[in-house]
Design a protein around this motif. Structure first.
Motif, PDB file in Angstrom:
ATOM      1  N   ALA A  19       0.830  -1.209   0.000  1.00 12.75           N
ATOM      2  CA  ALA A  19       0.000   0.000   0.000  1.00 12.75           C
ATOM      3  C   ALA A  19       0.862   1.256   0.000  1.00 12.75           C
ATOM      4  N   ASP A  20       1.950   1.242   0.789  1.00 14.26           N
ATOM      5  CA  ASP A  20       2.845   2.391   0.813  1.00 14.26           C
ATOM      6  C   ASP A  20       3.433   2.658  -0.566  1.00 14.26           C
ATOM      7  N   ALA A  21       3.818   1.578  -1.275  1.00  9.35           N
ATOM      8  CA  ALA A  21       4.434   1.737  -2.587  1.00  9.35           C
ATOM      9  C   ALA A  21       3.455   2.321  -3.596  1.00  9.35           C
ATOM     10  N   TYR A  22       2.217   1.816  -3.597  1.00 11.93           N
ATOM     11  CA  TYR A  22       1.205   2.356  -4.498  1.00 11.93           C
ATOM     12  C   TYR A  22       0.949   3.834  -4.221  1.00 11.93           C
ATOM     13  N   ALA A  23       0.843   4.187  -2.934  1.00 10.75           N
ATOM     14  CA  ALA A  23       0.492   5.569  -2.581  1.00 10.75           C
ATOM     15  C   ALA A  23       1.664   6.521  -2.755  1.00 10.75           C
ATOM     16  N   ALA A  24       2.889   6.035  -2.546  1.00  8.00           N
ATOM     17  CA  ALA A  24       4.053   6.913  -2.635  1.00  8.00           C
ATOM     18  C   ALA A  24       4.352   7.319  -4.067  1.00  8.00           C
ATOM     19  N   ALA A  25       4.096   6.439  -5.034  1.00 13.57           N
ATOM     20  CA  ALA A  25       4.506   6.716  -6.416  1.00 13.57           C
ATOM     21  C   ALA A  25       3.889   8.004  -6.975  1.00 13.57           C
ATOM     22  N   ASN A  81       4.276   7.958   6.156  1.00 13.30           N
ATOM     23  CA  ASN A  81       3.981   9.090   7.044  1.00 13.30           C
ATOM     24  C   ASN A  81       5.103  10.123   6.999  1.00 13.30           C
ATOM     25  N   ASP A  82       6.349   9.640   6.954  1.00 18.93           N
ATOM     26  CA  ASP A  82       7.486  10.557   6.860  1.00 18.93           C
ATOM     27  C   ASP A  82       7.459  11.315   5.535  1.00 18.93           C
ATOM     28  N   LEU A  83       7.068  10.617   4.458  1.00 20.21           N
ATOM     29  CA  LEU A  83       6.999  11.269   3.153  1.00 20.21           C
ATOM     30  C   LEU A  83       5.948  12.367   3.149  1.00 20.21           C
ATOM     31  N   VAL A  84       4.785  12.106   3.732  1.00 21.55           N
ATOM     32  CA  VAL A  84       3.734  13.128   3.808  1.00 21.55           C
ATOM     33  C   VAL A  84       4.237  14.341   4.585  1.00 21.55           C
ATOM     34  N   GLU A 105      -5.560  14.230   3.390  1.00 20.31           N
ATOM     35  CA  GLU A 105      -6.006  13.532   2.187  1.00 20.31           C
ATOM     36  C   GLU A 105      -4.950  12.541   1.689  1.00 20.31           C
ATOM     37  N   MET A 106      -3.685  12.926   1.767  1.00 23.68           N
ATOM     38  CA  MET A 106      -2.612  12.013   1.361  1.00 23.68           C
ATOM     39  C   MET A 106      -2.638  10.735   2.199  1.00 23.68           C
ATOM     40  N   THR A 107      -2.822  10.900   3.494  1.00 26.68           N
ATOM     41  CA  THR A 107      -2.885   9.733   4.380  1.00 26.68           C
ATOM     42  C   THR A 107      -4.147   8.917   4.117  1.00 26.68           C
ATOM     43  N   ASP A 108      -5.260   9.605   3.898  1.00 26.98           N
ATOM     44  CA  ASP A 108      -6.505   8.912   3.581  1.00 26.98           C
ATOM     45  C   ASP A 108      -6.379   8.129   2.284  1.00 26.98           C
ATOM     46  N   SER A 109      -5.698   8.711   1.300  1.00 32.01           N
ATOM     47  CA  SER A 109      -5.515   8.040   0.019  1.00 32.01           C
ATOM     48  C   SER A 109      -4.704   6.764   0.192  1.00 32.01           C
ATOM     49  N   ARG A 110      -3.656   6.826   1.005  1.00 27.83           N
ATOM     50  CA  ARG A 110      -2.845   5.627   1.264  1.00 27.83           C
ATOM     51  C   ARG A 110      -3.667   4.566   1.982  1.00 27.83           C
ATOM     52  N   ASP A 111      -4.468   4.969   2.966  1.00 26.46           N
ATOM     53  CA  ASP A 111      -5.297   4.005   3.681  1.00 26.46           C
ATOM     54  C   ASP A 111      -6.370   3.419   2.778  1.00 26.46           C
ATOM     55  N   ALA A 112      -6.874   4.234   1.852  1.00 26.64           N
ATOM     56  CA  ALA A 112      -7.843   3.719   0.881  1.00 26.64           C
ATOM     57  C   ALA A 112      -7.199   2.670  -0.013  1.00 26.64           C
ATOM     58  N   VAL A 113      -5.949   2.904  -0.428  1.00 26.82           N
ATOM     59  CA  VAL A 113      -5.242   1.915  -1.236  1.00 26.82           C
ATOM     60  C   VAL A 113      -5.124   0.598  -0.485  1.00 26.82           C
ATOM     61  N   PRO A 142      -1.501   9.175 -12.024  1.00 28.20           N
ATOM     62  CA  PRO A 142      -0.090   8.999 -11.649  1.00 28.20           C
ATOM     63  C   PRO A 142       0.612  10.270 -11.210  1.00 28.20           C
ATOM     64  N   HIS A 143      -0.054  11.436 -11.337  1.00 20.70           N
ATOM     65  CA  HIS A 143       0.539  12.694 -10.886  1.00 20.70           C
ATOM     66  C   HIS A 143      -0.465  13.480 -10.049  1.00 20.70           C
ATOM     67  N   HIS A 144      -1.022  12.825  -9.064  1.00 23.31           N
ATOM     68  CA  HIS A 144      -1.882  13.494  -8.091  1.00 23.31           C
ATOM     69  C   HIS A 144      -1.446  13.080  -6.693  1.00 23.31           C
ATOM     70  N   PRO A 145      -1.416  14.008  -5.727  1.00 23.38           N
ATOM     71  CA  PRO A 145      -0.892  13.655  -4.400  1.00 23.38           C
ATOM     72  C   PRO A 145      -1.785  12.727  -3.589  1.00 23.38           C
ATOM     73  N   ALA A 146      -3.076  12.669  -3.917  1.00 25.08           N
ATOM     74  CA  ALA A 146      -4.005  11.829  -3.147  1.00 25.08           C
ATOM     75  C   ALA A 146      -5.054  11.246  -4.082  1.00 25.08           C
ATOM     76  N   PRO A 147      -4.650  10.419  -5.058  1.00 28.88           N
ATOM     77  CA  PRO A 147      -5.589   9.992  -6.094  1.00 28.88           C
ATOM     78  C   PRO A 147      -6.689   9.060  -5.615  1.00 28.88           C
ATOM     79  N   LYS A 148      -6.516   8.447  -4.452  1.00 28.57           N
ATOM     80  CA  LYS A 148      -7.509   7.467  -3.995  1.00 28.57           C
ATOM     81  C   LYS A 148      -8.287   7.920  -2.772  1.00 28.57           C
ATOM     82  N   THR A 149      -8.189   9.187  -2.410  1.00 32.09           N
ATOM     83  CA  THR A 149      -8.970   9.647  -1.265  1.00 32.09           C
ATOM     84  C   THR A 149     -10.454   9.523  -1.565  1.00 32.09           C
ATOM     85  N   ARG A 150     -11.214   9.168  -0.554  1.00 31.16           N
ATOM     86  CA  ARG A 150     -12.659   8.979  -0.688  1.00 31.16           C
ATOM     87  C   ARG A 150     -13.412   9.812   0.336  1.00 31.16           C
TER      88      ARG A 150
END
Length: 499
Positions: A19-25, A81-84, A105-113, A142-150
């Motif tokens: 999940a971290d890898a998907y969200a970090a990219a 979390n450090d990256l955010v 939103e960035m954290t929410d997007s990662r948790d959604a992933v 691929p170029h949005h900071p929180a593409p999976k936030t819900r």
């Protein structure tokens, strides 16, 4: 191809690492494109100088991974979390502004992933390759900071409606009192879904939207302006757009409002867009009438006067009447993300495949612009590419009148900038990257240059010698609180120049 976790930096939990890898990219893509400065390459990792002077290095190019920050004389691995935290610090330094909403939103997007990956592991993917392509986008933009936030809601509220979780569900059927119906265009497909009681008109609703607006709509149910009529006798499949669903049994797309922020905007069917829908749709249909490219027309909309945007539903053409015989439609964004049956995986002659792809997707966009003053929003999520039995592209299909711009309402230079971003930067760069990952010997850009010069569009010819192209700054847009429709661009090195 999906991102992979850095083996050296991965946390003990493999699922969390994935999940971290998907969200970090995509977050790294934004940071590196919009505010960082690349340093001369040395070694296996790319190094960038950040706005405050610190150094960051990553593995990979198209989907960067394994971020490390240089502090106290050595490289330190960054968890998500450090990256955010790092991104927030750098943006505050770069802009002089603070923003508490976007890091959440960035954290929410990662948790959604993480929730999506777990749900996909339990779900059965659709048999239809088209539906698999629509439901493949775990990375998303691929170029949005929180593409999976819900919208920050718990997964249980949105997973039943998530395309990435291979969801399918019936629609809720409502009756709206006849004197309160507002509609325009051809909405007859709605009446064919089920009978309505005397004095009412049928209005399908997205079940998630009904949950989100339950308090607001409660008085209308109480006084009879709205009545519940059950659900459709068939399932619909959410597409990559989430609020647009496809009913294969009816070959029908329906687009709804969804009062949730997804990427840059709250996804409502806004009144001002609906009221110009018929004119925009007709302009695009005329621009693409010569074929073989097709336009999935937005035929019309229906809603209730007392909840105009909240209950609006848009009726869109299905696929079958537009497809060439024997052709299989696939979402362009799905080709980039990857799914079972992706023709990129089996392309035996990648150069011929790429030339066929360009021959389908480039000419309609250029002709619409130069010949009809229509700026297609020809990005990855609005473009379907139909392939033949051998996986070769034979047809392009475009959709979504809401994102179309018309000249001269939009300045020609601004319209061309928008087209270059959507078609080249958002679309062709990404497909080319996915193809060359599989076939590293392929240089995709000579074929693009040939295709652009074939059509006699002055702007397209000039594009070949421009040093830069426009890249949308989704990270800065969200950080500064700009309107989602107010596209802002930064110059990106033009892959077409110098060939």
């Amino acid at each position: 191809m999906p991102p992979t976790p850095d083996d050296d930096a991965a946390p003990p939990d493999a699922a969390a690492a994935r999940a971290d890898a998907y969200a970090a990219a995509p977050l790294l893509n934004c940071l590196l494109r919009e505010v960082a400065h690349p340093l001369p390459e040395s070694g296996a990792r790319r190094v960038f100088r950040l706005p405050d002077g610190r150094l960051l290095r990553v593995r990979g190019t198209r989907r960067p991974a394994g971020p490390e920050l240089h502090t106290a004389g050595r490289w330190h691995r960054l968890g998500h979390n450090d990256l955010v935290k790092l991104v927030a610090e750098e943006l505050a330094h770069h802009t002089g502004l603070s923003n508490a909403e976007l890091p959440a939103e960035m954290t929410d997007s990662r948790d959604a992933v993480a929730a999506l990956l777990a749900a996909r592991a339990r779900a059965t993917a659709p048999e239809d390759p088209y539906l698999r392509s629509e439901q493949a986008l775990v990375t998303g933009h691929p170029h949005h900071p929180a593409p999976k936030t819900r919208g920050g809601g718990p997964p249980g509220t949105w997973l039943p409606y998530a395309p990435e979780a291979h969801a399918r569900f019936p629609l809720v059927l409502l009756g709206v009192r006849e004197d309160l119906v507002v509609e325009e265009g051809d909405t007859s497909a709605l009446d064919a879904l089920a009978p309505a009681p005397p004095g009412y008109r049928l209005l399908p609703a997205h079940p998630w939207q009904l949950e989100l607006t339950a308090h607001q709509l409660a008085p209308a149910f109480a006084d009879g302006r709205l009545v519940r009529l059950g659900t459709t006798g068939f399932d619909t499949w959410p597409t990559a757009a989430i609020r647009t669903v496809y009913a294969p049994s009816r070959d029908l797309f329906l687009k709804f409002s969804l009062d949730v922020r997804i990427t840059n905007d709250v996804r409502r069917l806004w009144r001002h867009d609906l009221e110009k829908l018929r004119r925009t749709d007709a302009a695009v249909a005329g621009a693409l009438a010569a074929g073989p490219a097709a336009w999935l027309a937005d035929r019309g909309y229906r809603t209730a006067r007392f909840a105009f945007e909240e209950l609006a539903v848009l009726v869109r053409d299905g696929l079958r009447e537009h497809l060439l015989p024997g052709a299989m439609p696939l979402l362009a964004a799905g080709l980039v993300e990857g799914f079972e049956g992706n023709p990129l995986d089996g392309a035996r002659d990648p150069a011929s495949w790429w030339e066929a792809y360009l021959a389908q997707v480039v000419p309609p966009a250029l002709t619409a612009f130069a010949g009809h003053g229509v700026v297609l929003e020809a990005h990855l999520q609005n473009t379907l590419v139909a392939v033949d039995a051998d996986g070769m592209p034979v047809q392009a299909l475009y959709r979504d009148a809401e994102g179309v711009k018309l000249l001269p309402e939009t300045d020609r230079a601004a319209g061309w900038e928008r087209l270059v971003y959507c078609l080249l930067v958002n679309h062709l760069v990404e497909v080319a990257g996915a193809l060359t990952e599989r076939h590293p010997a392929l240089d995709p850009w000579p074929a693009v240059r040939r295709e652009l010069t074939r059509h006699g569009v002055p702007e397209a010819t000039a594009l070949l010698t421009q040093p830069t192209v426009p890249a949308k700054t989704n990270l800065l847009l969200r950080w500064t609180g700009a309107d989602g429709a107010a596209a802002r661009y930064r110059p990106l090195a033009n892959p077409l120049a110098g060939g």
